[in-house]
Structure formats: C-alpha cells, structure tokens
Design a protein around this motif. Structure first.
Motif, PDB file in Angstrom:
ATOM      1  N   ALA A  48     -45.587  -0.805  -0.098  1.00  0.00           N
ATOM      2  CA  ALA A  48     -46.758  -1.433  -0.729  1.00  0.00           C
ATOM      3  C   ALA A  48     -46.353  -2.679  -1.511  1.00  0.00           C
ATOM      4  O   ALA A  48     -47.040  -3.701  -1.471  1.00  0.00           O
ATOM      5  CB  ALA A  48     -47.466  -0.436  -1.634  1.00  0.00           C
ATOM      6  N   ARG A  49     -45.231  -2.617  -2.201  1.00  0.00           N
ATOM      7  CA  ARG A  49     -44.743  -3.760  -2.977  1.00  0.00           C
ATOM      8  C   ARG A  49     -44.351  -4.913  -2.050  1.00  0.00           C
ATOM      9  O   ARG A  49     -44.669  -6.075  -2.302  1.00  0.00           O
ATOM     10  CB  ARG A  49     -43.561  -3.327  -3.847  1.00  0.00           C
ATOM     11  N   ILE A  50     -43.699  -4.597  -0.956  1.00  0.00           N
ATOM     12  CA  ILE A  50     -43.283  -5.611   0.021  1.00  0.00           C
ATOM     13  C   ILE A  50     -44.505  -6.305   0.625  1.00  0.00           C
ATOM     14  O   ILE A  50     -44.526  -7.521   0.792  1.00  0.00           O
ATOM     15  CB  ILE A  50     -42.403  -4.965   1.111  1.00  0.00           C
ATOM     16  N   VAL A  51     -45.523  -5.515   0.929  1.00  0.00           N
ATOM     17  CA  VAL A  51     -46.766  -6.075   1.465  1.00  0.00           C
ATOM     18  C   VAL A  51     -47.397  -7.011   0.436  1.00  0.00           C
ATOM     19  O   VAL A  51     -47.781  -8.137   0.758  1.00  0.00           O
ATOM     20  CB  VAL A  51     -47.737  -4.958   1.896  1.00  0.00           C
ATOM     21  N   ALA A  52     -47.482  -6.562  -0.804  1.00  0.00           N
ATOM     22  CA  ALA A  52     -48.092  -7.370  -1.869  1.00  0.00           C
ATOM     23  C   ALA A  52     -47.302  -8.648  -2.141  1.00  0.00           C
ATOM     24  O   ALA A  52     -47.885  -9.692  -2.428  1.00  0.00           O
ATOM     25  CB  ALA A  52     -48.213  -6.541  -3.142  1.00  0.00           C
ATOM     26  N   ASP A  53     -45.982  -8.572  -2.040  1.00  0.00           N
ATOM     27  CA  ASP A  53     -45.122  -9.725  -2.316  1.00  0.00           C
ATOM     28  C   ASP A  53     -45.029 -10.705  -1.145  1.00  0.00           C
ATOM     29  O   ASP A  53     -44.378 -11.743  -1.267  1.00  0.00           O
ATOM     30  CB  ASP A  53     -43.699  -9.263  -2.667  1.00  0.00           C
ATOM     31  N   GLU A  54     -45.636 -10.344  -0.012  1.00  0.00           N
ATOM     32  CA  GLU A  54     -45.598 -11.183   1.188  1.00  0.00           C
ATOM     33  C   GLU A  54     -44.168 -11.457   1.663  1.00  0.00           C
ATOM     34  O   GLU A  54     -43.826 -12.553   2.115  1.00  0.00           O
ATOM     35  CB  GLU A  54     -46.368 -12.483   0.979  1.00  0.00           C
ATOM     36  N   THR A  55     -43.325 -10.432   1.578  1.00  0.00           N
ATOM     37  CA  THR A  55     -41.935 -10.513   2.019  1.00  0.00           C
ATOM     38  C   THR A  55     -41.884 -10.737   3.529  1.00  0.00           C
ATOM     39  O   THR A  55     -42.608 -10.086   4.277  1.00  0.00           O
ATOM     40  CB  THR A  55     -41.205  -9.196   1.658  1.00  0.00           C
ATOM     41  N   ASP A  56     -41.015 -11.641   3.963  1.00  0.00           N
ATOM     42  CA  ASP A  56     -40.910 -11.896   5.403  1.00  0.00           C
ATOM     43  C   ASP A  56     -40.030 -10.838   6.076  1.00  0.00           C
ATOM     44  O   ASP A  56     -39.339 -10.072   5.417  1.00  0.00           O
ATOM     45  CB  ASP A  56     -40.399 -13.311   5.686  1.00  0.00           C
ATOM     46  N   PHE A  57     -40.093 -10.802   7.408  1.00  0.00           N
ATOM     47  CA  PHE A  57     -39.335  -9.794   8.157  1.00  0.00           C
ATOM     48  C   PHE A  57     -37.835  -9.916   7.932  1.00  0.00           C
ATOM     49  O   PHE A  57     -37.138  -8.902   7.846  1.00  0.00           O
ATOM     50  CB  PHE A  57     -39.642  -9.872   9.663  1.00  0.00           C
ATOM     51  N   ARG A  58     -37.329 -11.134   7.865  1.00  0.00           N
ATOM     52  CA  ARG A  58     -35.882 -11.320   7.647  1.00  0.00           C
ATOM     53  C   ARG A  58     -35.460 -10.624   6.355  1.00  0.00           C
ATOM     54  O   ARG A  58     -34.509  -9.850   6.331  1.00  0.00           O
ATOM     55  CB  ARG A  58     -35.517 -12.799   7.582  1.00  0.00           C
ATOM     56  N   THR A  59     -36.188 -10.871   5.274  1.00  0.00           N
ATOM     57  CA  THR A  59     -35.864 -10.272   3.980  1.00  0.00           C
ATOM     58  C   THR A  59     -36.125  -8.776   4.002  1.00  0.00           C
ATOM     59  O   THR A  59     -35.339  -7.993   3.447  1.00  0.00           O
ATOM     60  CB  THR A  59     -36.678 -10.949   2.863  1.00  0.00           C
ATOM     61  N   PHE A  60     -37.215  -8.355   4.638  1.00  0.00           N
ATOM     62  CA  PHE A  60     -37.552  -6.935   4.744  1.00  0.00           C
ATOM     63  C   PHE A  60     -36.372  -6.142   5.304  1.00  0.00           C
ATOM     64  O   PHE A  60     -35.979  -5.119   4.748  1.00  0.00           O
ATOM     65  CB  PHE A  60     -38.787  -6.764   5.638  1.00  0.00           C
ATOM     66  N   PHE A  61     -35.807  -6.621   6.382  1.00  0.00           N
ATOM     67  CA  PHE A  61     -34.679  -5.900   6.983  1.00  0.00           C
ATOM     68  C   PHE A  61     -33.369  -6.155   6.247  1.00  0.00           C
ATOM     69  O   PHE A  61     -32.547  -5.247   6.124  1.00  0.00           O
ATOM     70  CB  PHE A  61     -34.551  -6.220   8.471  1.00  0.00           C
ATOM     71  N   ALA A  62     -33.162  -7.351   5.727  1.00  0.00           N
ATOM     72  CA  ALA A  62     -31.920  -7.655   5.003  1.00  0.00           C
ATOM     73  C   ALA A  62     -31.791  -6.804   3.744  1.00  0.00           C
ATOM     74  O   ALA A  62     -30.685  -6.423   3.363  1.00  0.00           O
ATOM     75  CB  ALA A  62     -31.866  -9.140   4.651  1.00  0.00           C
ATOM     76  N   GLU A  63     -32.923  -6.502   3.111  1.00  0.00           N
ATOM     77  CA  GLU A  63     -32.899  -5.737   1.867  1.00  0.00           C
ATOM     78  C   GLU A  63     -33.238  -4.258   2.056  1.00  0.00           C
ATOM     79  O   GLU A  63     -33.424  -3.536   1.077  1.00  0.00           O
ATOM     80  CB  GLU A  63     -33.855  -6.382   0.858  1.00  0.00           C
ATOM     81  N   ALA A  64     -33.311  -3.824   3.300  1.00  0.00           N
ATOM     82  CA  ALA A  64     -33.629  -2.418   3.572  1.00  0.00           C
ATOM     83  C   ALA A  64     -32.602  -1.527   2.881  1.00  0.00           C
ATOM     84  O   ALA A  64     -31.395  -1.774   2.975  1.00  0.00           O
ATOM     85  CB  ALA A  64     -33.631  -2.152   5.071  1.00  0.00           C
ATOM     86  N   PRO A  65     -33.076  -0.493   2.180  1.00  0.00           N
ATOM     87  CA  PRO A  65     -32.153   0.388   1.465  1.00  0.00           C
ATOM     88  C   PRO A  65     -31.112   1.044   2.365  1.00  0.00           C
ATOM     89  O   PRO A  65     -29.955   1.209   1.972  1.00  0.00           O
ATOM     90  CB  PRO A  65     -33.062   1.447   0.847  1.00  0.00           C
ATOM     91  N   ARG A  66     -31.531   1.410   3.589  1.00  0.00           N
ATOM     92  CA  ARG A  66     -30.612   2.123   4.470  1.00  0.00           C
ATOM     93  C   ARG A  66     -31.168   2.101   5.886  1.00  0.00           C
ATOM     94  O   ARG A  66     -32.116   2.794   6.193  1.00  0.00           O
ATOM     95  CB  ARG A  66     -30.482   3.574   3.995  1.00  0.00           C
ATOM     96  N   MET A  67     -30.579   1.306   6.735  1.00  0.00           N
ATOM     97  CA  MET A  67     -30.984   1.342   8.141  1.00  0.00           C
ATOM     98  C   MET A  67     -30.490   2.659   8.732  1.00  0.00           C
ATOM     99  O   MET A  67     -29.352   3.067   8.494  1.00  0.00           O
ATOM    100  CB  MET A  67     -30.407   0.161   8.914  1.00  0.00           C
ATOM    101  N   ASN A  68     -31.361   3.309   9.459  1.00  0.00           N
ATOM    102  CA  ASN A  68     -31.033   4.614  10.005  1.00  0.00           C
ATOM    103  C   ASN A  68     -29.923   4.487  11.048  1.00  0.00           C
ATOM    104  O   ASN A  68     -30.047   3.702  11.991  1.00  0.00           O
ATOM    105  CB  ASN A  68     -32.276   5.256  10.629  1.00  0.00           C
TER     106      ASN A  68
END
Length: 119
Positions: A48-68
């Motif tokens: 929800a925070r990422i959506v509200a902050d308009e985070t781009d996909f690059r940042t979304f994945f770069a800052e992912a807590p833990r890629m499975n």
C-alpha cells in the motif's frame, strides 16, 4: 539499446490492474498481495505504501525485502514469451509477477501458485 518503459512505470499504476483482473474473476486483493509477498517479501502494508508513493518497478524490485529463492520454479508463457527464457533479470521478475497474477485470476490453487512453498 534503450530501456523498456515498464522499468520506470509506477508499480501502483499496474497494481490496480492486477487487482481488477483478479476481482473480475472472483478472486481478491488479498490473494494478489499474497503472491506479491511470496515473490518479493513485501507485506500488504508495504505494498500500500509503495502504491501511494508511486514507486517505479525498478525500485520496487531493487528494494524488495527478500526475493523468493523458488521464483525460478515459475515457468510458462506470458505475453508470448517463456518467462524462464527472459535474459534481463528485472524484466524476468516483472514477468514472474505477471504470471503469478494470471494464475490467481485463472483460479489456480494457492499452493500451486506458490509452487508448494510457504508464503
């Protein structure tokens, strides 16, 4: 070579389509959030925070807590391309996510979508 525009697209602008697609097929936002969490480690509050902050996909994945670590078990075709053959790591992660949401919308069992691993 120019970069694909999806990399700089806000995650939230696509997330609403993921949720709408799932809901049209009788599935829920919570199920979409669950597969996103499985893939990236984000919880519903962080999404929800990422959506509200308009985070781009690059940042979304770069800052992912833990890629499975089991993400490589995601196979199949999305947009006419086999996800396991995509060479660009960021594009492959985006397509993994697309594939998971498609599986939610198609009504697959959550245990199958999560490749038999814990969420």
């Amino acid at each position: 070579m120019t970069e694909h525009r999806i990399f700089s697209t806000s995650f939230g602008s696509v997330y609403v389509h993921y949720v709408a697609k799932a809901e049209r097929k009788g599935r829920t936002r919570e199920e979409v959030d669950r597969v996103i969490g499985w893939l990236t480690g984000y919880d519903a509050e962080a999404i929800a925070r990422i959506v509200a902050d308009e985070t781009d996909f690059r940042t979304f994945f770069a800052e992912a807590p833990r890629m499975n670590p089991h993400a490589n078990l995601i196979t199949g075709v999305i947009c006419g391309i086999r996800v396991e053959e995509i060479e660009d790591p960021l594009m492959q992660r985006i397509r993994y996510l697309d594939k998971l949401v498609d599986e939610v919308a198609r009504g697959k069992k959550m245990t199958s979508i999560l490749r038999g691993t814990p969420a």
